[in-house]
Design an enzyme around this catalytic site. Sequence first.
Site, PDB file in Angstrom:
ATOM      1  N   HIS A 103       0.851  -1.200   0.000  1.00 47.07           N
ATOM      2  CA  HIS A 103       0.000   0.000   0.000  1.00 47.07           C
ATOM      3  C   HIS A 103       0.876   1.235   0.000  1.00 47.07           C
ATOM      4  O   HIS A 103       1.960   1.238   0.568  1.00 47.07           O
ATOM      5  CB  HIS A 103      -0.891   0.019   1.249  1.00 47.07           C
ATOM      6  CG  HIS A 103      -2.057   0.926   1.105  1.00 47.07           C
ATOM      7  ND1 HIS A 103      -1.992   2.268   1.362  1.00 47.07           N
ATOM      8  CD2 HIS A 103      -3.308   0.694   0.666  1.00 47.07           C
ATOM      9  CE1 HIS A 103      -3.167   2.813   1.130  1.00 47.07           C
ATOM     10  NE2 HIS A 103      -3.988   1.889   0.704  1.00 47.07           N
ATOM     11  N   ASP A 124      -8.015  -5.102  -0.774  1.00 46.97           N
ATOM     12  CA  ASP A 124      -8.436  -5.918  -1.924  1.00 46.97           C
ATOM     13  C   ASP A 124      -8.143  -7.392  -1.753  1.00 46.97           C
ATOM     14  O   ASP A 124      -8.562  -8.198  -2.600  1.00 46.97           O
ATOM     15  CB  ASP A 124      -7.735  -5.398  -3.190  1.00 46.97           C
ATOM     16  CG  ASP A 124      -8.248  -4.013  -3.559  1.00 46.97           C
ATOM     17  OD1 ASP A 124      -7.434  -3.103  -3.769  1.00 46.97           O
ATOM     18  OD2 ASP A 124      -9.483  -3.833  -3.581  1.00 46.97           O
TER      19      ASP A 124
HETATM   20  C1  SDX Z   1      -5.921   0.246  -3.278  1.00 45.72           C
HETATM   21  O1  SDX Z   1      -4.067   4.655  -2.017  1.00 45.72           O
HETATM   22  C2  SDX Z   1      -5.087   4.055  -1.519  1.00 45.72           C
HETATM   23  O2  SDX Z   1      -5.586   4.395  -0.466  1.00 45.72           O
HETATM   24  C3  SDX Z   1      -5.652   2.905  -2.367  1.00 45.72           C
HETATM   25  C4  SDX Z   1      -6.742   2.066  -1.717  1.00 45.72           C
HETATM   26  C5  SDX Z   1      -8.028   2.849  -1.521  1.00 45.72           C
HETATM   27  O3  SDX Z   1      -8.815   2.480  -0.629  1.00 45.72           O
HETATM   28  O4  SDX Z   1      -8.290   3.779  -2.334  1.00 45.72           O
HETATM   29  O5  SDX Z   1      -6.282   1.571  -0.470  1.00 45.72           O
HETATM   30  C6  SDX Z   1      -7.113   0.874  -2.612  1.00 45.72           C
HETATM   31  O6  SDX Z   1      -5.590   0.614  -4.369  1.00 45.72           O
HETATM   32  C7  SDX Z   1      -5.122  -0.787  -2.527  1.00 45.72           C
HETATM   33  C8  SDX Z   1      -3.889  -1.301  -3.331  1.00 45.72           C
HETATM   34  C9  SDX Z   1      -4.369  -2.368  -4.325  1.00 45.72           C
HETATM   35  N1  SDX Z   1      -3.257  -2.733  -5.228  1.00 45.72           N
HETATM   36  C10 SDX Z   1      -2.657  -3.931  -5.168  1.00 45.72           C
HETATM   37  O7  SDX Z   1      -2.890  -4.782  -4.316  1.00 45.72           O
HETATM   38  C11 SDX Z   1      -1.638  -4.166  -6.282  1.00 45.72           C
HETATM   39  C12 SDX Z   1      -0.374  -4.796  -5.694  1.00 45.72           C
HETATM   40  N2  SDX Z   1       0.300  -3.803  -4.847  1.00 45.72           N
HETATM   41  C13 SDX Z   1       1.396  -3.078  -5.447  1.00 45.72           C
HETATM   42  O8  SDX Z   1       1.323  -2.843  -6.818  1.00 45.72           O
HETATM   43  C14 SDX Z   1       1.857  -1.905  -4.588  1.00 45.72           C
HETATM   44  O9  SDX Z   1       2.025  -2.370  -3.314  1.00 45.72           O
HETATM   45  C15 SDX Z   1       1.017  -0.641  -4.537  1.00 45.72           C
HETATM   46  C16 SDX Z   1       0.748  -0.116  -5.887  1.00 45.72           C
HETATM   47  C17 SDX Z   1      -0.264  -0.880  -3.820  1.00 45.72           C
HETATM   48  C18 SDX Z   1       1.801   0.376  -3.731  1.00 45.72           C
HETATM   49  O10 SDX Z   1       2.917   0.656  -4.430  1.00 45.72           O
HETATM   50  P1  SDX Z   1       4.097   1.494  -3.784  1.00 45.72           P
HETATM   51  O11 SDX Z   1       3.851   1.969  -2.414  1.00 45.72           O
HETATM   52  O12 SDX Z   1       4.452   2.481  -4.849  1.00 45.72           O
HETATM   53  O13 SDX Z   1       5.149   0.409  -3.600  1.00 45.72           O
HETATM   54  P2  SDX Z   1       6.444   0.451  -4.413  1.00 45.72           P
HETATM   55  O14 SDX Z   1       6.076   0.248  -5.836  1.00 45.72           O
HETATM   56  O15 SDX Z   1       7.225   1.669  -4.011  1.00 45.72           O
HETATM   57  O16 SDX Z   1       7.167  -0.856  -3.857  1.00 45.72           O
HETATM   58  C19 SDX Z   1       8.124  -0.780  -2.829  1.00 45.72           C
HETATM   59  C20 SDX Z   1       8.841  -2.116  -2.926  1.00 45.72           C
HETATM   60  C21 SDX Z   1       9.339  -2.402  -4.348  1.00 45.72           C
HETATM   61  O17 SDX Z   1      10.443  -3.267  -4.252  1.00 45.72           O
HETATM   62  P3  SDX Z   1      11.940  -2.569  -4.266  1.00 45.72           P
HETATM   63  O18 SDX Z   1      12.012  -1.724  -5.538  1.00 45.72           O
HETATM   64  O19 SDX Z   1      12.024  -1.742  -2.993  1.00 45.72           O
HETATM   65  O20 SDX Z   1      12.886  -3.746  -4.287  1.00 45.72           O
HETATM   66  O21 SDX Z   1       7.910  -3.173  -2.609  1.00 45.72           O
HETATM   67  C22 SDX Z   1       7.739  -3.985  -3.755  1.00 45.72           C
HETATM   68  C23 SDX Z   1       8.199  -3.187  -4.945  1.00 45.72           C
HETATM   69  O22 SDX Z   1       8.626  -4.033  -6.001  1.00 45.72           O
HETATM   70  N3  SDX Z   1       6.315  -4.294  -3.808  1.00 45.72           N
HETATM   71  C24 SDX Z   1       5.814  -5.484  -4.071  1.00 45.72           C
HETATM   72  C25 SDX Z   1       4.428  -5.353  -3.963  1.00 45.72           C
HETATM   73  N4  SDX Z   1       4.136  -4.097  -3.644  1.00 45.72           N
HETATM   74  C26 SDX Z   1       5.298  -3.432  -3.545  1.00 45.72           C
HETATM   75  N5  SDX Z   1       6.423  -6.659  -4.381  1.00 45.72           N
HETATM   76  C27 SDX Z   1       5.591  -7.702  -4.609  1.00 45.72           C
HETATM   77  N6  SDX Z   1       4.238  -7.670  -4.524  1.00 45.72           N
HETATM   78  C28 SDX Z   1       3.627  -6.502  -4.195  1.00 45.72           C
HETATM   79  N7  SDX Z   1       2.322  -6.460  -4.109  1.00 45.72           N
END
Ligand code: SDX
Length: 392
Positions: free
Chosen positions: A271, A328
Amino acid sequence: TGGVTTLDAGYKNTGSCESEITFLDGEKGILRYRGYSIEELAEKADFLEVSYLLIFGELPTAEQLDKFHSDIKKNSVVDDDIRKIVDSFPKFAHPMGVLSSLTSALTAFNPSSVNVDSEADMYNAIVKILGKFPVLVAWTMRKKQGLPLDYGDNSLDYGENILKMMFKQPNQDYHQNKIILNALNKLLILHADHEQNCSTSTVRIVGSSHAGLFASLSAGISALWGPLHGGANQAVLEMLEAIKQDGGDTKKYMAKAKDKTDPFRLMGFGHRVYKNFDPRAKIIKKAADEVLGDLGVKDPILEIAKGLEQEALNDPYFVERKLYPNVDFYSGIIYRAMGIPTDMFTVMFALGRLPGWIAQWREMRLRKEPIGRPRQLYIGKTERSFVFIDKR
Ligand code: SDX
């Protein structure tokens, strides 16, 4: 930081904003609507009550809620020509694309909803969309199922009416299922608002140009559709199904999620703000057990989800990055047990988020905020002269 910051006058409305609607503490996993905890509201409130609270700032008295619901019912008819727009979509159209189009089309049939400067005009546009949106949601699902586009029954409460419009089968009596009704109420409340997330920021910035409420909501629906945002609830179920087809091999998917060469992410995890448990995920996980148990549904997908969660919570990669289940991760399991098709899950998210989008749009307009205009840090080429094509 996602917190409230004092806006720099020079760059007002550049992405951070002040709001009185939702408080979220990502470190502590706290979520409150107008000061009320999500845990209390999910247990004790009704979705229409919470909608009123988010939009107008206070829990309604019985009289206020009755008037609100009555005004919504008076506006629950959708122009019959919109059925022709629904008919024009192919059955395989994704419901979020259909819903976004229908919501935007509402403007054409309700032109008075565009120039809304007075609170009274805003109120009229708000009760219009709260009356018509559930109909559009039901029509979107029934279009895919080849079922007649139906109206519900305004003698029912808001949630009962939504379920009847969605699920009433032709030539059959319809009986409300209290378990499903309670599950819907809880899920809609839990999705109702979430501060300045991607889709809400979209609604605010589109609305800040004084585009109408329905056009702003249509843009928000499109933003929510993305798999990194609300589209994740559909992607979670597809991921869990794939794991099930793979004989429940969660380790393979954990490895894929950690493999930087693989774009796969563990859907439903992580998140932008929560670096602790998403409080909504905790409530939904408990509700999933209860609803499936009450419905007598044995869904192996739930056990796969729990196994995946345990693995991730004990995996250094996820622990270091503070990746926890989000709203989710478990919601789709309940929607599925309710009989909602997988590609309708994000539509259900939009149905829940509607009052939050409305509340945020109304707050932005009442505060007379300037048009949204984020600035940038230019990192492109310095000035250079044109070169004619024969010299390139
Ligand atoms: C919602 O913003 C809100 O409030 C949204 C929401 C709402 O009520 O409106 O809460 C609803 O959208 C919830 C999120 C639903 N999305 C998912 O479940 C999709 C999977 N999650 C990821 O794509 C991700 O965690 C996000 C998009 C939710 C958040 O992305 P961030 O905070 O930008 O995380 P990041 O891309 O900076 O990742 C940080 C690290 C990275 O690795 P490094 O580069 O540090 O090595 O964490 C890793 C990412 O690769 N990472 C994940 C991951 N999420 C982050 N690795 C594997 N699986 C994941 N799900």
